[in-house]
Write a protein that holds these residues in place. Structure first.
Motif, short mmCIF file in Angstrom:
data_model
loop_
_atom_site.label_atom_id
_atom_site.label_comp_id
_atom_site.label_asym_id
_atom_site.label_seq_id
_atom_site.Cartn_x
_atom_site.Cartn_y
_atom_site.Cartn_z
N PRO A 40 3.29 -3.07 -1.76
CA PRO A 40 3.21 -2.45 -3.08
C PRO A 40 2.10 -3.09 -3.90
N PRO A 41 1.87 -2.63 -5.11
CA PRO A 41 0.83 -3.23 -5.95
C PRO A 41 1.01 -4.73 -6.18
N SER A 42 2.20 -5.23 -6.01
CA SER A 42 2.43 -6.67 -6.14
C SER A 42 1.74 -7.47 -5.03
N ARG A 43 1.25 -6.78 -4.02
CA ARG A 43 0.44 -7.33 -2.90
C ARG A 43 1.25 -8.00 -1.79
N GLN A 44 2.51 -8.29 -2.03
CA GLN A 44 3.28 -8.98 -1.00
C GLN A 44 3.64 -8.03 0.12
N MET A 45 3.39 -8.46 1.35
CA MET A 45 3.76 -7.68 2.53
C MET A 45 5.27 -7.78 2.73
N ILE A 46 5.92 -6.63 2.81
CA ILE A 46 7.37 -6.60 2.97
C ILE A 46 7.68 -5.87 4.27
N PHE B 103 7.39 -14.14 7.06
CA PHE B 103 7.49 -13.79 5.65
C PHE B 103 6.14 -14.07 5.00
N PHE B 104 5.72 -13.14 4.15
CA PHE B 104 4.42 -13.25 3.51
C PHE B 104 4.54 -13.69 2.06
N GLY B 105 3.52 -14.39 1.60
CA GLY B 105 3.37 -14.66 0.19
C GLY B 105 2.66 -13.50 -0.49
N GLN B 106 2.44 -13.66 -1.80
CA GLN B 106 1.81 -12.58 -2.57
C GLN B 106 0.30 -12.64 -2.53
#
Lengths: 115, 113
Positions: A40-46, B103-106
């Motif tokens: 998402p725009p928050s940039r964190q890969m989920i 798990f990824f950071g921002q």
């Protein structure tokens, strides 16, 4: 070397509809994992969903499911009952558990859910 | 659990300068991988650290280097910055042998001017 191809740079769909994102990959490995990540725009890969290649059954996670076609090297993501919060970049990724387990990503599909 | 934390979130550097990015892995994780995500592209693997050693490296020049500390946190250093180094730098942590659960950071947004 493994490659991941996402041929749909952008897609849009009305809220509550179903959308399918496409992904193809190329590998000579027989044991591997495939993933769909949401950014998402928050940039964190989920992590959205994960599929193990040796499992014939397609993975499902609530509204998200995959169509894994191993022979065709195809791995599509279906989002049912799409919601505004699904708007994001979606990346298909590949990993082989041999060696050091790096992720190989596609170029992404920008999905927009229209109210 | 704070998850994976990266610092700083944004920074601007001048061409030719050096930069250090930092990553603290999720609690219980011992492996850190770094990725570069150029605008409009998917992340590209830079390298991975485990037991304070670089275990695998992607197709990146030696200007990119890293370090892992005894507490498993990691740094990414880039020397002699080029305009093309402008990108989002993502850190992913995992438990060795379980990288299917990374798990990824921002990320850190680096702009080189």
């Amino acid at each position: 070397a493994q490659t991941v191809t996402q041929s749909q740079p952008e897609m849009s769909v009305q809220e509550a509809e179903t959308v399918t994102l496409s992904c193809t990959y190329d590998t000579s490995e027989s044991n591997y994992y495939l993933f769909w990540y949401k950014q998402p725009p928050s940039r964190q890969m989920i992590l959205v969903i994960r599929q193990e290649a040796y499992k014939q059954q397609n993975a499902t996670e609530n509204r998200f499911s995959v169509n894994f076609q191993k022979a065709a090297k195809s791995f599509s993501l279906k989002i049912s009952d799409s919601q505004l919060g699904d708007t994001a970049m979606y990346f298909c990724a590949f990993l082989t558990p041999l060696g050091y387990e790096k992720l190989t990503f596609g170029t992404g599909t920008r999905l927009t859910i229209i109210p | 659990d704070a998850g994976v934390t990266q610092s700083p979130t944004h920074l601007i550097k001048t061409r030719g300068q050096q930069v250090t990015l930092r990553c603290s892995p999720k609690s219980g994780h011992d492996t850190v991988s770094w990725y570069q995500q150029a605008l409009g592209q998917g992340p590209q693997f830079i390298f991975q650290y485990y037991e304070e050693e670089e275990r695998q490296r992607g197709n990146f020049p030696d200007r990119f280097s890293g370090h892992q500390f005894p507490n498993y946190s990691s740094e990414l250093n880039v020397n002699a910055l080029l305009l093309g180094d402008s990108a989002l730098y993502l850190c992913a942590s995992s438990l060795q042998g379980h990288n299917t659960e990374a798990f990824f950071g921002q990320g850190t947004r680096l702009t080189v001017v």
